[in-house]
Scaffold this motif. Structure first.
Motif, mmCIF file in Angstrom:
data_model
loop_
_atom_site.group_PDB
_atom_site.id
_atom_site.type_symbol
_atom_site.label_atom_id
_atom_site.label_comp_id
_atom_site.label_asym_id
_atom_site.label_seq_id
_atom_site.Cartn_x
_atom_site.Cartn_y
_atom_site.Cartn_z
ATOM 1 N N THR A 18 49.313 37.698 33.212
ATOM 2 C CA THR A 18 49.966 37.594 34.531
ATOM 3 C C THR A 18 50.106 36.149 35.018
ATOM 4 O O THR A 18 50.976 35.857 35.818
ATOM 5 C CB THR A 18 49.198 38.390 35.606
ATOM 6 O OG1 THR A 18 47.809 38.098 35.471
ATOM 7 C CG2 THR A 18 49.419 39.877 35.436
ATOM 8 N N GLY A 111 39.159 45.281 31.329
ATOM 9 C CA GLY A 111 38.370 44.062 31.321
ATOM 10 C C GLY A 111 37.900 43.616 29.946
ATOM 11 O O GLY A 111 37.963 44.353 28.963
ATOM 12 N N ARG A 171 36.560 29.620 38.339
ATOM 13 C CA ARG A 171 37.438 30.362 37.429
ATOM 14 C C ARG A 171 36.707 30.813 36.164
ATOM 15 O O ARG A 171 37.311 31.385 35.260
ATOM 16 C CB ARG A 171 38.621 29.483 37.038
ATOM 17 C CG ARG A 171 39.568 29.292 38.219
ATOM 18 C CD ARG A 171 40.631 28.276 37.957
ATOM 19 N NE ARG A 171 41.225 28.393 36.634
ATOM 20 C CZ ARG A 171 42.071 27.518 36.118
ATOM 21 N NH1 ARG A 171 42.423 26.465 36.836
ATOM 22 N NH2 ARG A 171 42.562 27.689 34.925
ATOM 23 N N LYS A 193 32.569 34.060 37.708
ATOM 24 C CA LYS A 193 33.439 33.510 38.757
ATOM 25 C C LYS A 193 32.762 33.403 40.131
ATOM 26 O O LYS A 193 33.188 34.054 41.100
ATOM 27 C CB LYS A 193 34.730 34.324 38.833
ATOM 28 C CG LYS A 193 35.447 34.397 37.477
ATOM 29 C CD LYS A 193 36.893 34.786 37.567
ATOM 30 C CE LYS A 193 37.577 34.635 36.227
ATOM 31 N NZ LYS A 193 37.552 35.749 35.339
ATOM 32 N N PRO A 224 31.833 48.666 36.389
ATOM 33 C CA PRO A 224 33.035 47.864 36.655
ATOM 34 C C PRO A 224 32.871 47.043 37.937
ATOM 35 O O PRO A 224 32.148 47.454 38.840
ATOM 36 C CB PRO A 224 34.136 48.915 36.846
ATOM 37 C CG PRO A 224 33.588 50.200 36.359
ATOM 38 C CD PRO A 224 32.096 50.109 36.388
ATOM 39 N N ASP A 225 33.532 45.885 37.979
ATOM 40 C CA ASP A 225 33.488 45.062 39.201
ATOM 41 C C ASP A 225 34.484 45.610 40.228
ATOM 42 O O ASP A 225 35.087 46.677 40.003
ATOM 43 C CB ASP A 225 33.751 43.586 38.865
ATOM 44 C CG ASP A 225 35.158 43.356 38.306
ATOM 45 O OD1 ASP A 225 35.983 44.299 38.327
ATOM 46 O OD2 ASP A 225 35.428 42.230 37.858
ATOM 47 N N ILE A 226 34.695 44.872 41.329
ATOM 48 C CA ILE A 226 35.561 45.426 42.378
ATOM 49 C C ILE A 226 37.018 45.608 41.923
ATOM 50 O O ILE A 226 37.744 46.421 42.478
ATOM 51 C CB ILE A 226 35.558 44.565 43.685
ATOM 52 C CG1 ILE A 226 35.582 43.085 43.335
ATOM 53 C CG2 ILE A 226 34.405 44.918 44.595
ATOM 54 C CD1 ILE A 226 35.902 42.204 44.520
ATOM 55 N N ARG A 227 37.394 44.895 40.872
ATOM 56 C CA ARG A 227 38.764 45.079 40.355
ATOM 57 C C ARG A 227 38.825 46.187 39.304
ATOM 58 O O ARG A 227 39.862 46.402 38.675
ATOM 59 C CB ARG A 227 39.276 43.775 39.768
ATOM 60 C CG ARG A 227 39.535 42.731 40.851
ATOM 61 C CD ARG A 227 39.704 41.358 40.253
ATOM 62 N NE ARG A 227 40.823 41.283 39.340
ATOM 63 C CZ ARG A 227 40.892 40.444 38.307
ATOM 64 N NH1 ARG A 227 39.904 39.641 38.034
ATOM 65 N NH2 ARG A 227 41.958 40.432 37.530
ATOM 66 N N GLY A 228 37.690 46.845 39.075
ATOM 67 C CA GLY A 228 37.673 47.938 38.101
ATOM 68 C C GLY A 228 37.501 47.458 36.670
ATOM 69 O O GLY A 228 37.712 48.209 35.722
ATOM 70 N N GLU A 229 37.100 46.175 36.497
ATOM 71 C CA GLU A 229 36.963 45.626 35.146
ATOM 72 C C GLU A 229 35.499 45.511 34.742
ATOM 73 O O GLU A 229 34.655 45.112 35.553
ATOM 74 C CB GLU A 229 37.602 44.239 35.082
ATOM 75 C CG GLU A 229 39.102 44.278 35.269
ATOM 76 C CD GLU A 229 39.760 42.941 34.985
ATOM 77 O OE1 GLU A 229 39.054 41.936 34.790
ATOM 78 O OE2 GLU A 229 41.005 42.920 34.972
ATOM 79 N N GLN A 231 32.932 43.418 33.040
ATOM 80 C CA GLN A 231 32.855 42.000 32.680
ATOM 81 C C GLN A 231 31.848 41.769 31.565
ATOM 82 O O GLN A 231 30.712 42.239 31.639
ATOM 83 C CB GLN A 231 32.458 41.162 33.912
ATOM 84 C CG GLN A 231 33.500 41.130 35.005
ATOM 85 C CD GLN A 231 34.848 40.579 34.529
ATOM 86 O OE1 GLN A 231 34.938 39.846 33.540
ATOM 87 N NE2 GLN A 231 35.899 40.963 35.231
#
Ligand code: G1P
Length: 292
Positions: A18, A111, A171, A193, A224-229, A231
């Protein structure tokens, strides 16, 4: 050199790219060219130069160009032969003969940690490398080779790290660690991050890892983290609390080729070193009348 202790490498390559849209809308970011070779080929060549010959690429939808790139292209070979373009023919053949690849699909973008988990059955019960294709590393001794040497000394997982000062640190995955010898750190904690003020050090994880099979147990447990990934850093963090885990500050220069600026910097530097065009390109750059 005896048989390599690390025989297998996992390439997560299902990411959507992206940061590089629209160029990556219909082509994999791994196939973007640095001068004349796709990014992923540089990473494959680093892996082979480090003594690892078994590579599994974790792909997703729209990534077929990667498989085609490392496959035989009869039509193209025939055409090049017919036209007497033997140098090109040799290079095209060399790519299809680099090594034997395995491919597995990561069906959903869950992720980096999940991508590694997808390769579990293939990796089986042995230590393995993970290489991220966005990170292109120019080094006299291949970065992964340097890390294998650290692994062989400590017999424990090793992540590649480099110092990053300022807000850019957010990052990356960032380690908390104590030095144990020149360029080697024992890791006690790590965080994915962090906000700049919360970073535990200035040592950022870059996309080179040597992991042991116990990582899979942690990956399965990782939420999963808050983005659903899922890590990878979170699973490594859990492992670093249970067993020795090291960071290695590699020798070499890293380019973030998943980022527009990093990609352009790498393009310029690699072009300046490229046998065919370096002289002309240097002259061109020198003559640029850049305004402030
Ligand atoms: C990934 C990892 C991160 C690491 C980085 C290195 O992040 O999650 O820990 O520091 O690669 O390039 P990404 O760049 O995929 O967001």
């Amino acid at each position: 050199m005896g048989e390599n202790t690390i025989r297998k490498a996992v390439f997560p390559a299902a990411g959507l790219g992206t940061r590089f849209l629209p160029a990556t809308k219909a082509q994999p970011k791994e196939m973007l060219p640095l001068v004349d070779k796709p990014l992923i080929q540089y990473v494959v060549e680093e892996t082979l130069a480090s003594g690892i010959e078994q590579i599994i690429i974790v792909t997703g939808r729209g990534k077929n160009a990667i498989e085609d790139h490392f496959d035989i292209s009869y039509e193209l070979e025939h055409l090049l032969q017919e036209r007497g373009k033997l140098k090109e023919l040799e290079e095209i053949r060399r790519i299809s003969e680099l090594t034997q690849f395995a491919y597995v699909r990561q069906k959903k973008a869950l992720g980096l940690g999940h991508a590694v988990l997808v390769a579990r059955d293939w990796v089986d019960d042995e230590p393995f490398a993970v290489l991220l294709g966005d990170d292109i590393i120019d080094a006299d001794v291949p970065c992964l080779r340097q890390m294998i040497e650290v692994f062989e000394r400590y017999r424990a997982p090793v992540v590649g790290v480099m110092p990053i000062d300022g807000p850019e640190i957010s990052r990356f995955g960032v380690i908390r660690a104590e030095p144990v010898e020149s360029d080697v750190y024992r890791i006690s904690d790590m965080v994915e991050k962090p906000r700049p003020e919360e970073a535990p050090s200035n040592l950022a994880i870059i996309g080179r890892y040597i992991l042991t099979p116990d990582i899979f147990v942690e990956l399965e447990r990782t939420q999963p983290d808050i983005r659903g990934e899922i890590q990878l850093t979170d699973a490594m963090r859990a492992l670093a609390r249970q067993r020795p885990f090291y960071g290695y500050r590699f020798k070499g220069r890293r380019y973030d080729c998943g980022d527009k600026l990093g990609f352009l910097q790498a393009t310029v530097e690699f072009a300046l070193k490229h046998a065919d065009i370096s002289q002309d390109f240097r002259r061109y750059l020198k003559n640029l009348q850049l305004e402030e």
